[in-house]
Design an enzyme around this catalytic site. Structure first.
Site, PDB file in Angstrom:
ATOM      1  N   ARG A 176    -100.666  -1.990  45.117  1.00 59.88           N
ATOM      2  CA  ARG A 176    -100.535  -0.701  44.439  1.00 59.88           C
ATOM      3  C   ARG A 176     -99.132  -0.198  44.793  1.00 59.88           C
ATOM      4  O   ARG A 176     -98.654  -0.420  45.896  1.00 59.88           O
ATOM      5  CB  ARG A 176    -101.647   0.238  44.910  1.00 59.88           C
ATOM      6  CG  ARG A 176    -103.044  -0.374  44.676  1.00 59.88           C
ATOM      7  CD  ARG A 176    -104.181   0.574  45.007  1.00 59.88           C
ATOM      8  NE  ARG A 176    -105.459  -0.106  45.205  1.00 59.88           N
ATOM      9  CZ  ARG A 176    -106.286  -0.480  44.224  1.00 59.88           C
ATOM     10  NH1 ARG A 176    -105.935  -0.245  42.988  1.00 59.88           N
ATOM     11  NH2 ARG A 176    -107.432  -1.089  44.483  1.00 59.88           N
ATOM     12  N   THR A 198    -110.422  -6.326  36.040  1.00 56.96           N
ATOM     13  CA  THR A 198    -111.046  -5.447  37.033  1.00 56.96           C
ATOM     14  C   THR A 198    -112.547  -5.707  37.047  1.00 56.96           C
ATOM     15  O   THR A 198    -113.159  -5.879  35.991  1.00 56.96           O
ATOM     16  CB  THR A 198    -110.820  -3.942  36.723  1.00 56.96           C
ATOM     17  OG1 THR A 198    -111.655  -3.153  37.590  1.00 56.96           O
ATOM     18  CG2 THR A 198    -111.145  -3.598  35.279  1.00 56.96           C
ATOM     19  N   ASP A 233    -106.931   0.196  34.256  1.00 56.41           N
ATOM     20  CA  ASP A 233    -106.329   1.300  33.499  1.00 56.41           C
ATOM     21  C   ASP A 233    -105.004   1.757  34.118  1.00 56.41           C
ATOM     22  O   ASP A 233    -104.032   2.004  33.398  1.00 56.41           O
ATOM     23  CB  ASP A 233    -107.315   2.468  33.351  1.00 56.41           C
ATOM     24  CG  ASP A 233    -107.939   2.870  34.690  1.00 56.41           C
ATOM     25  OD1 ASP A 233    -108.802   3.758  34.702  1.00 56.41           O
ATOM     26  OD2 ASP A 233    -107.535   2.274  35.726  1.00 56.41           O
ATOM     27  N   GLY A 248    -106.809  -3.558  41.723  1.00 60.95           N
ATOM     28  CA  GLY A 248    -107.776  -4.328  42.510  1.00 60.95           C
ATOM     29  C   GLY A 248    -107.886  -5.744  41.959  1.00 60.95           C
ATOM     30  O   GLY A 248    -107.985  -5.937  40.753  1.00 60.95           O
ATOM     31  N   ARG A 295    -115.964   2.077  41.474  1.00 65.17           N
ATOM     32  CA  ARG A 295    -115.083   3.250  41.559  1.00 65.17           C
ATOM     33  C   ARG A 295    -115.785   4.445  40.924  1.00 65.17           C
ATOM     34  O   ARG A 295    -116.602   5.073  41.552  1.00 65.17           O
ATOM     35  CB  ARG A 295    -113.734   2.994  40.895  1.00 65.17           C
ATOM     36  CG  ARG A 295    -112.659   3.997  41.349  1.00 65.17           C
ATOM     37  CD  ARG A 295    -111.301   3.631  40.862  1.00 65.17           C
ATOM     38  NE  ARG A 295    -111.350   3.221  39.463  1.00 65.17           N
ATOM     39  CZ  ARG A 295    -110.306   2.669  38.840  1.00 65.17           C
ATOM     40  NH1 ARG A 295    -109.188   2.474  39.500  1.00 65.17           N
ATOM     41  NH2 ARG A 295    -110.369   2.313  37.592  1.00 65.17           N
ATOM     42  N   ASP A 313    -114.751  -3.642  37.636  1.00 63.48           N
ATOM     43  CA  ASP A 313    -115.494  -2.432  37.242  1.00 63.48           C
ATOM     44  C   ASP A 313    -115.976  -2.452  35.795  1.00 63.48           C
ATOM     45  O   ASP A 313    -116.905  -1.728  35.453  1.00 63.48           O
ATOM     46  CB  ASP A 313    -114.615  -1.187  37.432  1.00 63.48           C
ATOM     47  CG  ASP A 313    -114.233  -0.979  38.875  1.00 63.48           C
ATOM     48  OD1 ASP A 313    -113.439  -0.062  39.159  1.00 63.48           O
ATOM     49  OD2 ASP A 313    -114.717  -1.752  39.728  1.00 63.48           O
ATOM     50  N   ASP A 320    -114.656  -1.023  33.334  1.00 67.05           N
ATOM     51  CA  ASP A 320    -114.614   0.396  32.918  1.00 67.05           C
ATOM     52  C   ASP A 320    -113.539   0.673  31.874  1.00 67.05           C
ATOM     53  O   ASP A 320    -113.122   1.818  31.702  1.00 67.05           O
ATOM     54  CB  ASP A 320    -114.383   1.295  34.137  1.00 67.05           C
ATOM     55  CG  ASP A 320    -113.073   0.975  34.842  1.00 67.05           C
ATOM     56  OD1 ASP A 320    -112.639   1.776  35.689  1.00 67.05           O
ATOM     57  OD2 ASP A 320    -112.495  -0.095  34.533  1.00 67.05           O
TER      58      ASP A 320
HETATM   59  O1  F6P Z   1    -111.258  -1.081  40.850  1.00 64.66           O
HETATM   60  C1  F6P Z   1    -111.851  -2.140  41.539  1.00 64.66           C
HETATM   61  C2  F6P Z   1    -112.405  -1.660  42.860  1.00 64.66           C
HETATM   62  O2  F6P Z   1    -113.049  -2.725  43.491  1.00 64.66           O
HETATM   63  C3  F6P Z   1    -113.377  -0.499  42.749  1.00 64.66           C
HETATM   64  O3  F6P Z   1    -114.671  -0.913  42.317  1.00 64.66           O
HETATM   65  C4  F6P Z   1    -113.350   0.016  44.161  1.00 64.66           C
HETATM   66  O4  F6P Z   1    -113.797   1.353  44.270  1.00 64.66           O
HETATM   67  C5  F6P Z   1    -111.858  -0.089  44.487  1.00 64.66           C
HETATM   68  O5  F6P Z   1    -111.353  -1.172  43.708  1.00 64.66           O
HETATM   69  C6  F6P Z   1    -111.574  -0.363  45.948  1.00 64.66           C
HETATM   70  O6  F6P Z   1    -110.160  -0.344  46.075  1.00 64.66           O
HETATM   71  P1  F6P Z   1    -109.464  -1.024  47.374  1.00 64.66           P
HETATM   72  O7  F6P Z   1    -109.678  -2.489  47.299  1.00 64.66           O
HETATM   73  O8  F6P Z   1    -108.002  -0.644  47.227  1.00 64.66           O
HETATM   74  O9  F6P Z   1    -110.133  -0.408  48.572  1.00 64.66           O
END
Ligand code: F6P
Length: 325
Positions: free
Chosen positions: A75, A129, A106, A14, A175, A131, A133
């Protein structure tokens, strides 16, 4: 000293505000150390497809203040296969890349560690990120900006909640981590913060809301981390609404606005420090480590520690939500 001539940098997972600042620091630090630099577009998928760009100092001009990542991110299911990683490594060889800086979370570091294990290429990680985390670092790139974005949004919601005497459930990203929720909840004066790291008791939440109502609170805001054990904001609002309806209730899911925006000064400085340190570490022969920040000091954290361990929630902040609500 490692014998490096060229490094590559990519952003993965992300996106997060501040990634551009980190890329800029990697490029300029490497050039200052006499290295050549490639940027790789679209993360590991771009590596497999050979989507590389030669980076000079001017390539990363005027990006420090911009959200997102100019190298884009993606991804990559292909990279999960040995064939895909073999292709990726062949592309690195074809471009004479000697080492790699990965800016991501991660999952991105897991991929970097496997690439090193299978092909021996030195890799360093910068934690990118929103998050926050990752274990071993107090902050990740993008977290401070995301928290500020949430606080600005909740302040706006507070205006209308107060005007209409309403209860709002506001869902934030993370997340499966509640760090954005916790910090933004305190900064915005939320009446409660629901996070996956602690068990949510609907009846206790109702008790808190009811007590506030009796004390003439004319509005309330509950911050809900998207990974909470009782569900997202809509589910929790429904569960609460079955037993408590003293306020008219609304739900706001902030979503991807938390991922964009101009990075905060804190994120720009921290990301710049981390990018520079990642290059210095590669030059010293380091590999498979994340550049973290602990008490404002940069540290190197082995990938297996940063990825496998879960960050403890700050109990002082948790207590503060209750004390101050
Ligand atoms: O890991 C970062 C994040 O923004 C999370 O907080 C969220 O759940 C996820 O990515 C959303 O992923 P995407 O942008 O692929 O929908």
């Amino acid at each position: 000293m490692a014998n490096l001539k060229k490094i590559a940098v990519l952003t993965s997972g992300g996106d997060a505000p501040g990634m551009n600042a980190c890329v800029r620091a990697v490029v300029r630090s490497a050039i200052n150390n006499g290295l050549s630099v490639n940027g790789i577009y679209r993360g590991y998928q771009g590596m497999i497809e050979g989507d590389f760009i030669q980076c000079e100092k001017h390539t990363v001009s005027n990006i420090l203040h911009r959200g997102g990542t100019f190298l884009k991110t993606a991804r990559s299911d292909d990279f999960r296969t040995k064939e895909g990683r073999q292709k990726a490594y062949e592309q690195l060889q074809a471009n004479e890349v000697d080492a790699l800086v990965v800016i991501g979370g991660d999952g991105s570091f897991t991929g970097a560690a496997i690439l090193h294990d299978e092909f021996g290429i030195p890799v360093m990680g910068c934690p990118g990120t929103i998050d926050n985390d990752l274990f071993g670092t107090d902050f990740t790139i993008g977290y401070d900006t995301a928290v500020n974005t949430v606080v600005d949004a909740v302040d706006r919601i507070r205006d209308t909640a107060e005007s209409h005497n309403r209860l709002f459930f506001v869902e934030v990203m993370g997340r499966d981590a509640g760090l954005i929720a916790l910090r933004s909840g305190i900064a915005s004066g939320a009446e409660a913060v629901l996070i996956p790291e602690t068990v949510t008791y609907i009846d206790e939440l109702i008790e808190t809301l009811h007590t506030g109502y009796l004390q003439h609170k004319t509005s309330a805001i509950i911050i809900v981390a998207e990974g909470d054990d009782e569900g997202g904001a809509y589910e929790i609002a429904e569960k609460v609404g079955k037993k408590f309806n003293s306020y008219e209730t609304k739900v706001t899911v902030l979503g991807h606005i938390q991922r964009g925006g101009r990075p905060s000064a804190y994120d720009r400085v921290m990301a710049s420090r981390m990018g520079n340190r990642a290059v210095e570490a590669l030059l010293r022969g380091e590999t498979n480590k994340m550049v973290g920040i602990q008490r404002n000091e940069l540290v190197l954290v082995p990938f297996e520690k940063a990825i496998k361990h879960h960050k403890q929630i700050n109990q002082e902040l948790l207590n503060l939500v209750e004390i101050l609500s």
